[in-house]
Scaffold this motif. Structure first.
Motif, PDB file in Angstrom:
ATOM      1  N   GLY A 177       4.894  12.535   2.035  1.00 40.74           N
ATOM      2  CA  GLY A 177       4.442  13.101   3.303  1.00 40.74           C
ATOM      3  C   GLY A 177       3.583  12.101   4.075  1.00 40.74           C
ATOM      4  N   LEU A 178       2.901  11.227   3.358  1.00 36.76           N
ATOM      5  CA  LEU A 178       2.091  10.201   4.017  1.00 36.76           C
ATOM      6  C   LEU A 178       2.955   9.023   4.461  1.00 36.76           C
ATOM      7  CD1 LEU A 178      -1.050   9.864   1.679  1.00 36.76           C
ATOM      8  CD2 LEU A 178      -0.752  11.326   3.676  1.00 36.76           C
ATOM      9  N   PHE A 179       4.074   8.860   3.768  1.00 31.92           N
ATOM     10  CA  PHE A 179       4.931   7.700   4.034  1.00 31.92           C
ATOM     11  C   PHE A 179       6.379   8.142   4.269  1.00 31.92           C
ATOM     12  CE2 PHE A 179       1.442   6.480   1.184  1.00 31.92           C
ATOM     13  CZ  PHE A 179       0.805   5.517   1.958  1.00 31.92           C
ATOM     14  N   PRO A 180       6.591   8.989   5.298  1.00 32.33           N
ATOM     15  CA  PRO A 180       7.935   9.546   5.487  1.00 32.33           C
ATOM     16  C   PRO A 180       8.987   8.473   5.772  1.00 32.33           C
ATOM     17  CG  PRO A 180       6.526  10.034   7.378  1.00 32.33           C
ATOM     18  CD  PRO A 180       5.650   9.458   6.318  1.00 32.33           C
ATOM     19  N   ALA A 181       8.537   7.387   6.407  1.00 31.44           N
ATOM     20  CA  ALA A 181       9.515   6.338   6.727  1.00 31.44           C
ATOM     21  C   ALA A 181       9.964   5.620   5.449  1.00 31.44           C
ATOM     22  CB  ALA A 181       8.906   5.339   7.708  1.00 31.44           C
ATOM     23  N   THR A 182       9.019   5.428   4.521  1.00 31.94           N
ATOM     24  CA  THR A 182       9.373   4.788   3.242  1.00 31.94           C
ATOM     25  C   THR A 182      10.326   5.701   2.474  1.00 31.94           C
ATOM     26  OG1 THR A 182       7.146   3.856   3.242  1.00 31.94           O
ATOM     27  CG2 THR A 182       8.396   3.632   1.219  1.00 31.94           C
ATOM     28  N   ASP A 193       0.808  -1.234   0.000  1.00 34.80           N
ATOM     29  CA  ASP A 193       0.000   0.000   0.000  1.00 34.80           C
ATOM     30  C   ASP A 193       0.838   1.280   0.000  1.00 34.80           C
ATOM     31  OD1 ASP A 193       0.893  -0.881   2.514  1.00 34.80           O
ATOM     32  OD2 ASP A 193      -0.513   0.453   3.534  1.00 34.80           O
ATOM     33  N   LYS A 194       2.128   1.174   0.118  1.00 36.81           N
ATOM     34  CA  LYS A 194       2.955   2.389   0.254  1.00 36.81           C
ATOM     35  C   LYS A 194       3.113   3.109  -1.083  1.00 36.81           C
ATOM     36  CE  LYS A 194       4.290   1.052   4.457  1.00 36.81           C
ATOM     37  NZ  LYS A 194       3.905   1.732   5.703  1.00 36.81           N
ATOM     38  N   ASN A 195       3.012   4.427  -1.013  1.00 36.64           N
ATOM     39  CA  ASN A 195       3.122   5.244  -2.229  1.00 36.64           C
ATOM     40  C   ASN A 195       4.190   6.316  -2.068  1.00 36.64           C
ATOM     41  OD1 ASN A 195       2.759   6.915  -4.432  1.00 36.64           O
ATOM     42  ND2 ASN A 195       0.846   7.806  -3.660  1.00 36.64           N
ATOM     43  N   GLU A 216      14.138   5.106   1.071  1.00 38.40           N
ATOM     44  CA  GLU A 216      14.640   5.307  -0.294  1.00 38.40           C
ATOM     45  C   GLU A 216      15.993   6.031  -0.233  1.00 38.40           C
ATOM     46  OE1 GLU A 216      12.673   7.955  -3.183  1.00 38.40           O
ATOM     47  OE2 GLU A 216      13.061   6.415  -4.700  1.00 38.40           O
ATOM     48  N   ARG A 217      16.086   7.018   0.655  1.00 38.81           N
ATOM     49  CA  ARG A 217      17.377   7.724   0.781  1.00 38.81           C
ATOM     50  C   ARG A 217      18.472   6.757   1.239  1.00 38.81           C
ATOM     51  NH1 ARG A 217      13.739  11.908   2.096  1.00 38.81           N
ATOM     52  NH2 ARG A 217      13.667  11.373   4.310  1.00 38.81           N
ATOM     53  N   GLU A 218      18.100   5.845   2.139  1.00 33.95           N
ATOM     54  CA  GLU A 218      19.099   4.867   2.615  1.00 33.95           C
ATOM     55  C   GLU A 218      19.566   3.953   1.474  1.00 33.95           C
ATOM     56  OE1 GLU A 218      17.082   4.376   7.003  1.00 33.95           O
ATOM     57  OE2 GLU A 218      17.975   2.591   6.107  1.00 33.95           O
ATOM     58  N   VAL A 219      18.607   3.486   0.669  1.00 31.02           N
ATOM     59  CA  VAL A 219      18.965   2.593  -0.453  1.00 31.02           C
ATOM     60  C   VAL A 219      19.867   3.336  -1.438  1.00 31.02           C
ATOM     61  CG1 VAL A 219      18.025   1.487  -2.531  1.00 31.02           C
ATOM     62  CG2 VAL A 219      17.005   1.015  -0.305  1.00 31.02           C
ATOM     63  N   ILE A 220      19.490   4.584  -1.747  1.00 26.32           N
ATOM     64  CA  ILE A 220      20.284   5.355  -2.716  1.00 26.32           C
ATOM     65  C   ILE A 220      21.691   5.606  -2.162  1.00 26.32           C
ATOM     66  CG2 ILE A 220      20.472   7.599  -3.905  1.00 26.32           C
ATOM     67  CD1 ILE A 220      18.357   5.648  -5.120  1.00 26.32           C
ATOM     68  N   ALA A 240       6.324  -0.288  -2.184  1.00 25.99           N
ATOM     69  CA  ALA A 240       6.607  -1.707  -1.926  1.00 25.99           C
ATOM     70  C   ALA A 240       7.876  -2.143  -2.658  1.00 25.99           C
ATOM     71  CB  ALA A 240       5.425  -2.562  -2.370  1.00 25.99           C
ATOM     72  N   SER A 241       8.033  -1.649  -3.891  1.00 28.68           N
ATOM     73  CA  SER A 241       9.238  -1.985  -4.665  1.00 28.68           C
ATOM     74  C   SER A 241      10.482  -1.562  -3.905  1.00 28.68           C
ATOM     75  CB  SER A 241       9.256  -1.198  -5.975  1.00 28.68           C
ATOM     76  OG  SER A 241       8.399  -1.774  -6.884  1.00 28.68           O
ATOM     77  N   LEU A 242      10.420  -0.332  -3.426  1.00 29.11           N
ATOM     78  CA  LEU A 242      11.579   0.218  -2.741  1.00 29.11           C
ATOM     79  C   LEU A 242      11.856  -0.561  -1.457  1.00 29.11           C
ATOM     80  CD1 LEU A 242      12.066   2.481  -0.196  1.00 29.11           C
ATOM     81  CD2 LEU A 242      13.725   2.214  -2.028  1.00 29.11           C
ATOM     82  N   ILE A 243      10.793  -0.857  -0.719  1.00 34.83           N
ATOM     83  CA  ILE A 243      10.956  -1.580   0.546  1.00 34.83           C
ATOM     84  C   ILE A 243      11.527  -2.973   0.269  1.00 34.83           C
ATOM     85  CG2 ILE A 243       9.687  -2.575   2.512  1.00 34.83           C
ATOM     86  CD1 ILE A 243       7.820  -0.038   2.245  1.00 34.83           C
TER      87      ILE A 243
END
Ligand code: 0PR
Length: 389
Positions: A58-63, A51-53, A67-71, A278-281
Motif C-alpha cells: 500500500g505504501l509502494f503501489p507502483a513497486t 528503500d522499497k518494501n 512485480e505483477r509486470e515481472v511475473i 529493490a530486488s524486484l525493481i
C-alpha cells in the motif's frame, strides 16, 4: 561493537580491507557457482530504490505493480501469461512456497504427506519437508541422470501429495522428463512442481536458439507451479528467486490477509513479511534492458564456452564429462584419478569449483570469459599430467 561512532569514510576503508579475502566474479575464478555478477543496470536500480518494501505494498503501489509486470513476463516466458506469483528471496523460498501451497490445497485429504522427487533434487526440499511436516519419497535416476519414471509410478499412492521435477538439476543441469511427470500428475490428480530455479532462464532461450529442448513449463497442463530464479541466470542481484503458480487459486492456498499496515489492508503469499522492493525493481530493470534478445545472447555465449570446455575435456586423458551438458552446467569425472584430488588441485590454483560425491561441477555463468575457460583448461591439463606422472 565499539562505543564511539566512526566516520563513514573510515568504515568504508575498513570494509574494503575486511572483504579482501572474498572472491570476485570478475576474476573469472568462480567457475562452480550458479550466481553471477549482476547486470550493471540491475546494480544501479537496486541501489537507487533500496528503500522499497513489498511487504507493505500500500505504501509502494507502483513497486507492487512492477512485480505483477515481472511475473506476467516470466509467465509468458514459461507459456502462461496468466501465471501469478512473486519475486522472493531465492529458489529455496520458492520451493517451500510451492510445497506449502500443495499441502494446503490437499488439507482436507488426511494422510497426503508424501512428496515424490528425484534424488538429484536440491536440498531446499529437505527444508520444505521438515518445515511442513511432509515426507520426501526420493526416487532414483535413469542412465541419463533423470528421474526414473518407472519408480515414480511404483511409489505413487493415496498418500502422495505432490511430485517435483527438476528442469536444470543442481549437480548436472539435467532436465527431468516433465511431459511424462505432467501426465502422471494429471492422471492421478497430484500437484506437480517444476524446479527450474536455474533452467528457467536458460531453457526457453536454448529452444529459440535451435537446441533440442524438452518441454518443461506451463504448456504442460499438469504443471502447477514453477521456480525460476532471476538471481541465477537472470543476472539479477541476490536476493531474487521466483515462484509462479498456474492460477490464483493455487497461490491463494498460502495467502493471508494483513489488516493493520500503514499502507492499508493487503494480502500476502510469501514467507517473508518485509521484503526487498529493490530486488524486484532490479529484476524489472535488467529484464527491460536485456529483453529476450539480450538473454538469448547471454545464453548463447555461455553455451559456446560450455561446448568449448567440453571439447577440451575430451582431449584430456583420464577425465570426462558425466553426461553431455544440456545447459551451461558441466559434470567432470574420472575413472582413473581421485576426483577429490583434482578438485583440491584446482582449488589450490584458485579455481572455485563445486565438488559433488563423484564429480566436479563447473557452471559457465556470464562472468566466465573465454580466457578464463582457456586458462582453466591449461590448469586442468597440467594437473592431470602431473597426477599421471
Ligand atoms: N533449486 C535448484 C535446482 C538449485 O540449483 C538451487 C540452488 C535452489 C533450488 C535453491 O536456490 P537458492 O540457493 O536461491 O535458495 N542452486 C545453487 C547450488 O546449491 C545455489 C548456489 C548459488 C550455490 C551460488 C553456490 C553458489 O556460489 O549449487
Amino acid at each position: 561493537m565499539q562505543e564511539k561512532s566512526i566516520p563513514a569514510q573510515e568504515v568504508l576503508k575498513e570494509l574494503k580491507t575486511k572483504l579482501e579475502k572474498d572472491l570476485s566474479f570478475n576474476s573469472g575464478k568462480i567457475i562452480g557457482s550458479m550466481c553471477t555478477n549482476p547486470h550493471p543496470i540491475a546494480k544501479k536500480a537496486f541501489c537507487l530504490y533500496i528503500d522499497k518494501n513489498l511487504g507493505d505494498p500500500g505504501l509502494f503501489p507502483a513497486t507492487a505493480e512492477m512485480e505483477r509486470e515481472v511475473i506476467k513476463a516470466l509467465g509468458a516466458l514459461l507459456s502462461n501469461p496468466n501465471a501469478v506469483g512473486h519475486i522472493v528471496t531465492g529458489g529455496t523460498e520458492a520451493n517451500i512456497l510451492a510445497l506449502w501451497a500443495a499441502r494446503n490445497l490437499s488439507r482436507q485429504e488426511e494422510g497426503k504427506k508424501e512428496v515424490i522427487l528425484p534424488v538429484s533434487a536440491h536440498y531446499s526440499f529437505e527444508k520444505a519437508a521438515d518445515l511442513l511436516g511432509l515426507k520426501l519419497v526420493k526416487v532414483g535416476l535413469n542412465k541419463n541422470f533423470q528421474i526414473n519414471l518407472e519408480e515414480v509410478r511404483k511409489v505413487i499412492s493415496s498418500k502422495t501429495l505432490a511430485i517435483v521435477g527438476v528442469a536444470g538439476t543442481t549437480d548436472l543441469g539435467v532436465v527431468d522428463p516433465i511431459p511424462e511427470l505432467s501426465e502422471i500428475a494429471e492422471k492421478n490428480d497430484i500437484y506437480l512442481h517444476v524446479d527450474a530455479a536455474f533452467g528457467g532462464f536458460v531453457l526457453p532461450f536454448l529452444k529459440e536458439l535451435g537446441y533440442n529442448v524438452p518441454e518443461f513449463d506451463f504448456k504442460l497442463s499438469g504443471v502447477s507451479s514453477i521456480t525460476i530464479d532471476p538471481h541465477k541466470m537472470g543476472l539479477a542481484p541476490i536476493p531474487a528467486g521466483g515462484i509462479l503458480f498456474r492460477s490464483n487459486e493455487l497461490r491463494n492456498a498460502i495467502s493471508m490477509r494483513v489488516s493493520y499496515l500503514a499502507g492499508g489492508e493487503m494480502e500476502q503469499a510469501t514467507l517473508t513479511g518485509t521484503r526487498s522492493g529493490a530486488s524486484l525493481i532490479a529484476v524489472w530493470a535488467v529484464m527491460r534492458c536485456l529483453g529476450w534478445e539480450g538473454y538469448r545472447k547471454v545464453v548463447s555465449h555461455c553455451m559456446f564456452l560450455t561446448e568449448k570446455l567440453v571439447n577440451a575435456i575430451g582431449e584430456v586423458n583420464g577425465v570426462e564429462v558425466v553426461v553431455p551438458p544440456i545447459m551451461n552446467v558441466i559434470g567432470l569425472k574420472s575413472e582413473v584419478f581421485d576426483i577429490k584430488k583434482i578438485a583440491k588441485e584446482l582449488r589450490l590454483r584458485g579455481w572455485a569449483v563445486s565438488l559433488f560425491p563423484s564429480h566436479i561441477r563447473i557452471v559457465i555463468m556470464p562472468h566466465v570469459k573465454e580466457e578464463h575457460v582457456e586458462s582453466f583448461i591449461k590448469d586442468l591439463k597440467d594437473i592431470v599430467r602431473k597426477m599421471s606422472g
